[in-house]
Write a protein that holds these residues in place. Structure first.
Motif, mmCIF file in Angstrom:
data_model
loop_
_atom_site.group_PDB
_atom_site.id
_atom_site.type_symbol
_atom_site.label_atom_id
_atom_site.label_comp_id
_atom_site.label_asym_id
_atom_site.label_seq_id
_atom_site.Cartn_x
_atom_site.Cartn_y
_atom_site.Cartn_z
ATOM 1 N N SER A 107 0.823 -1.202 0.000
ATOM 2 C CA SER A 107 0.000 0.000 0.000
ATOM 3 C C SER A 107 0.859 1.256 0.000
ATOM 4 O O SER A 107 1.695 1.430 0.896
ATOM 5 N N PRO A 108 0.676 2.158 -0.962
ATOM 6 C CA PRO A 108 1.413 3.436 -0.937
ATOM 7 C C PRO A 108 1.165 4.233 0.346
ATOM 8 O O PRO A 108 2.082 4.848 0.880
ATOM 9 N N LEU A 109 -0.085 4.232 0.842
ATOM 10 C CA LEU A 109 -0.391 4.955 2.073
ATOM 11 C C LEU A 109 0.414 4.404 3.236
ATOM 12 O O LEU A 109 1.055 5.150 3.991
ATOM 13 N N LEU A 110 0.392 3.076 3.414
ATOM 14 C CA LEU A 110 1.099 2.473 4.536
ATOM 15 C C LEU A 110 2.610 2.582 4.365
ATOM 16 O O LEU A 110 3.344 2.684 5.356
ATOM 17 N N HIS A 111 3.076 2.575 3.130
ATOM 18 C CA HIS A 111 4.502 2.795 2.879
ATOM 19 C C HIS A 111 4.902 4.193 3.330
ATOM 20 O O HIS A 111 5.954 4.387 3.957
ATOM 21 N N SER A 112 4.059 5.185 3.026
ATOM 22 C CA SER A 112 4.333 6.554 3.430
ATOM 23 C C SER A 112 4.341 6.694 4.945
ATOM 24 O O SER A 112 5.216 7.363 5.522
ATOM 25 N N VAL A 113 3.379 6.062 5.617
ATOM 26 C CA VAL A 113 3.331 6.113 7.078
ATOM 27 C C VAL A 113 4.575 5.458 7.678
ATOM 28 O O VAL A 113 5.180 5.981 8.628
ATOM 29 N N ALA A 114 4.976 4.306 7.121
ATOM 30 C CA ALA A 114 6.152 3.609 7.635
ATOM 31 C C ALA A 114 7.413 4.445 7.494
ATOM 32 O O ALA A 114 8.271 4.469 8.389
ATOM 33 N N ARG A 115 7.549 5.156 6.394
ATOM 34 C CA ARG A 115 8.714 6.016 6.199
ATOM 35 C C ARG A 115 8.728 7.156 7.219
ATOM 36 O O ARG A 115 9.778 7.516 7.754
ATOM 37 N N GLN A 116 7.563 7.715 7.491
ATOM 38 C CA GLN A 116 7.497 8.769 8.503
ATOM 39 C C GLN A 116 7.845 8.235 9.885
ATOM 40 O O GLN A 116 8.533 8.899 10.666
ATOM 41 N N LEU A 117 7.357 7.051 10.212
ATOM 42 C CA LEU A 117 7.639 6.479 11.524
ATOM 43 C C LEU A 117 9.127 6.236 11.722
ATOM 44 O O LEU A 117 9.640 6.299 12.851
ATOM 45 N N ALA A 118 9.822 5.929 10.637
ATOM 46 C CA ALA A 118 11.251 5.652 10.725
ATOM 47 C C ALA A 118 12.063 6.914 10.994
ATOM 48 O O ALA A 118 13.241 6.829 11.375
ATOM 49 N N ARG A 122 9.491 13.064 12.375
ATOM 50 C CA ARG A 122 8.169 13.045 11.746
ATOM 51 C C ARG A 122 7.243 12.024 12.400
ATOM 52 O O ARG A 122 6.152 11.771 11.913
ATOM 53 N N ARG A 123 7.692 11.449 13.512
ATOM 54 C CA ARG A 123 6.949 10.334 14.103
ATOM 55 C C ARG A 123 5.597 10.765 14.658
ATOM 56 O O ARG A 123 4.629 10.015 14.583
ATOM 57 N N LYS A 124 5.498 11.986 15.188
ATOM 58 C CA LYS A 124 4.216 12.420 15.729
ATOM 59 C C LYS A 124 3.171 12.523 14.628
ATOM 60 O O LYS A 124 2.034 12.070 14.790
ATOM 61 N N ALA A 125 3.545 13.101 13.487
ATOM 62 C CA ALA A 125 2.613 13.184 12.357
ATOM 63 C C ALA A 125 2.249 11.800 11.847
ATOM 64 O O ALA A 125 1.089 11.522 11.512
ATOM 65 N N ALA A 126 3.242 10.902 11.815
ATOM 66 C CA ALA A 126 2.971 9.534 11.371
ATOM 67 C C ALA A 126 2.008 8.831 12.321
ATOM 68 O O ALA A 126 1.139 8.069 11.889
ATOM 69 N N ASP A 199 9.236 -8.246 24.228
ATOM 70 C CA ASP A 199 8.881 -7.426 23.076
ATOM 71 C C ASP A 199 7.890 -8.151 22.189
ATOM 72 O O ASP A 199 7.871 -9.384 22.113
ATOM 73 N N ARG A 200 7.047 -7.372 21.518
ATOM 74 C CA ARG A 200 6.127 -7.919 20.521
ATOM 75 C C ARG A 200 6.576 -7.490 19.135
ATOM 76 O O ARG A 200 7.079 -6.383 18.941
ATOM 77 N N GLN A 201 6.387 -8.385 18.182
ATOM 78 C CA GLN A 201 6.797 -8.082 16.818
ATOM 79 C C GLN A 201 6.110 -6.803 16.333
ATOM 80 O O GLN A 201 4.898 -6.685 16.393
ATOM 81 N N GLY A 202 6.890 -5.855 15.872
ATOM 82 C CA GLY A 202 6.349 -4.597 15.388
ATOM 83 C C GLY A 202 6.526 -3.441 16.349
ATOM 84 O O GLY A 202 6.355 -2.275 15.962
ATOM 85 N N ASP A 203 6.899 -3.718 17.616
ATOM 86 C CA ASP A 203 7.089 -2.634 18.582
ATOM 87 C C ASP A 203 8.161 -1.651 18.122
ATOM 88 O O ASP A 203 8.033 -0.440 18.316
ATOM 89 N N GLU A 204 9.220 -2.200 17.510
ATOM 90 C CA GLU A 204 10.314 -1.317 17.113
ATOM 91 C C GLU A 204 9.888 -0.358 16.004
ATOM 92 O O GLU A 204 10.315 0.796 15.962
ATOM 93 N N ARG A 205 8.987 -0.801 15.115
ATOM 94 C CA ARG A 205 8.543 0.088 14.035
ATOM 95 C C ARG A 205 7.664 1.213 14.569
ATOM 96 O O ARG A 205 7.594 2.282 13.977
ATOM 97 N N LEU A 206 6.979 0.964 15.665
ATOM 98 C CA LEU A 206 6.144 1.994 16.270
ATOM 99 C C LEU A 206 6.952 2.942 17.161
ATOM 100 O O LEU A 206 6.393 3.864 17.749
ATOM 101 N N GLY A 207 8.248 2.689 17.258
ATOM 102 C CA GLY A 207 9.097 3.558 18.067
ATOM 103 C C GLY A 207 9.015 3.290 19.546
ATOM 104 O O GLY A 207 9.384 4.148 20.359
#
Length: 341
Positions: A107-118, A122-126, A199-207
């Motif tokens: 998904s382009p939308l989710l790709h964009s969100v993932a890039r912001q989270l990284a 920009r994490r607050k906006a993401a 830890d749960r899988q995905g915690d690191e991507r959420l910061g």
């Protein structure tokens, strides 16, 4: 289980995902057009703040609020066993799925969100965009099962401030629909549970791991408590807040917590709101969502990974990445961006 479900969903063709979503939505009867009509026997706790009024059956939205390790997800599952016509899901699990590499590639939308989270800057906006997306998935999931008798949602992992996005997506007011169960749990108990869980899988991507530890997460929740209460009061209005928000002692045994939460939900929502809603046209209430596993007898399930991908595809088709609609709005209208900007 959700991660395995996402892998299976991604193995489906885009046409399969779209056909599944379209078939579910086609089975859901159209809602009445009058904004003043509500379900017979439904509770109405006021319309403070000019919030919209549901155009059809009023959904019951039971939000579980609590710190990390307070037992929200376990309670969510336990409550659905007591109220099988209410769908149950963890908003945190949906957020982890939405930020996975597989979802970003689909998904382009989710790709964009993932890039912001990284990007920490920009994490607050993401986070705002991700919360808006999760709300859309929750709304789509509930709509997809209405014809089978689904009467609402039990969910966690959604901040109080994000409830407005969900109620707007469903076309109802928070004062009509929401019950909030706040789980109070001592700091040391939450920390002990977090250490045991790991830890749960995905915690690191959420910061959740690169900026703080378990102690920091618990402390951050405590610091947000006043903000969350203010957000709830603003959304519900003072009168509905006093009725709809209940506190549950989450330091007790699992059985005691479930019993207290069940009693609180029944007391707030009333018998009419938590009573079983018959499936439309004789449909089996326990039937699984298309493409999903069979539900336990009498319990409704949603194939959330498939639903998440279907929602992402819909939003990708409807919106540019900055939240602007791809189709120009009618003259004189200015549609909201829905939190995706």
């Amino acid at each position: 289980p959700h991660a395995r479900g996402l892998a299976r969903a991604l193995a489906m063709t885009a046409a399969d995902v779209d056909a599944t979503a379209a078939a579910e939505e086609a089975s859901t009867p159209a809602q009445p057009s009058s904004r003043s009509r509500s379900r017979s026997g439904a509770r109405r706790r006021g319309d403070e703040g000019g919030s919209p009024v549901c155009t059809g059956p009023v959904p019951l939205l039971c939000l579980l609020l609590g710190g990390p390790g307070s037992g929200k997800t376990a309670l969510c599952r336990g409550l659905q066993a007591q109220f099988p016509h209410l769908l149950a899901v963890s908003g945190g699990d949906l957020a982890r799925l939405a930020t996975s590499d597989e979802a970003a590639a689909a998904s382009p939308l989710l790709h964009s969100v993932a890039r912001q989270l990284a990007d920490r800057r920009r994490r607050k906006a993401a986070g705002r965009r991700l919360a808006a997306f999760v709300a859309e998935v929750l709304a789509d999931g509930l709509r997809s099962r209405t014809a089978d008798g689904a009467g609402g949602l039990i969910f966690d992992g959604v901040r109080a401030r994000d409830l407005e996005v969900l109620t707007a997506a469903l076309g109802c007011s928070a004062a009509q629909s929401c019950v909030v169960l706040r789980l109070e749990c001592p700091r040391e108990t939450m920390l002990e549970r977090l250490r045991a869980r790991g830890d749960r899988q995905g915690d690191e991507r959420l910061g959740l791991r690169d900026t703080t530890d378990d102690e920091g997460r618990v402390e951050a929740h405590a610091q947000r408590a006043a903000e969350d209460e203010e957000a709830l009061r603003s959304l519900l209005g003072d009168s509905a807040f006093q009725t709809a928000v209940r506190t549950v002692d989450a330091a007790r045994t699992t059985e005691d917590v479930l019993a207290a939460a069940e009693a609180a939900l029944r007391a707030v929502a009333g018998a009419a709101a938590v009573a079983h809603r018959p499936a439309a046209d004789g449909a089996a209430a326990a039937a699984p969502e298309r493409g999903g596993a069979a539900a336990p007898p009498g319990r409704l399930l949603v194939d959330w990974p498939v639903r998440l991908l279907a929602t992402a595809r819909r939003l990708d088709a409807d919106l540019h990445l900055d939240g602007r609609p791809r189709v120009a709005p009618a003259s004189g209208t200015s549609p909201a961006k829905g939190g995706f900007a």
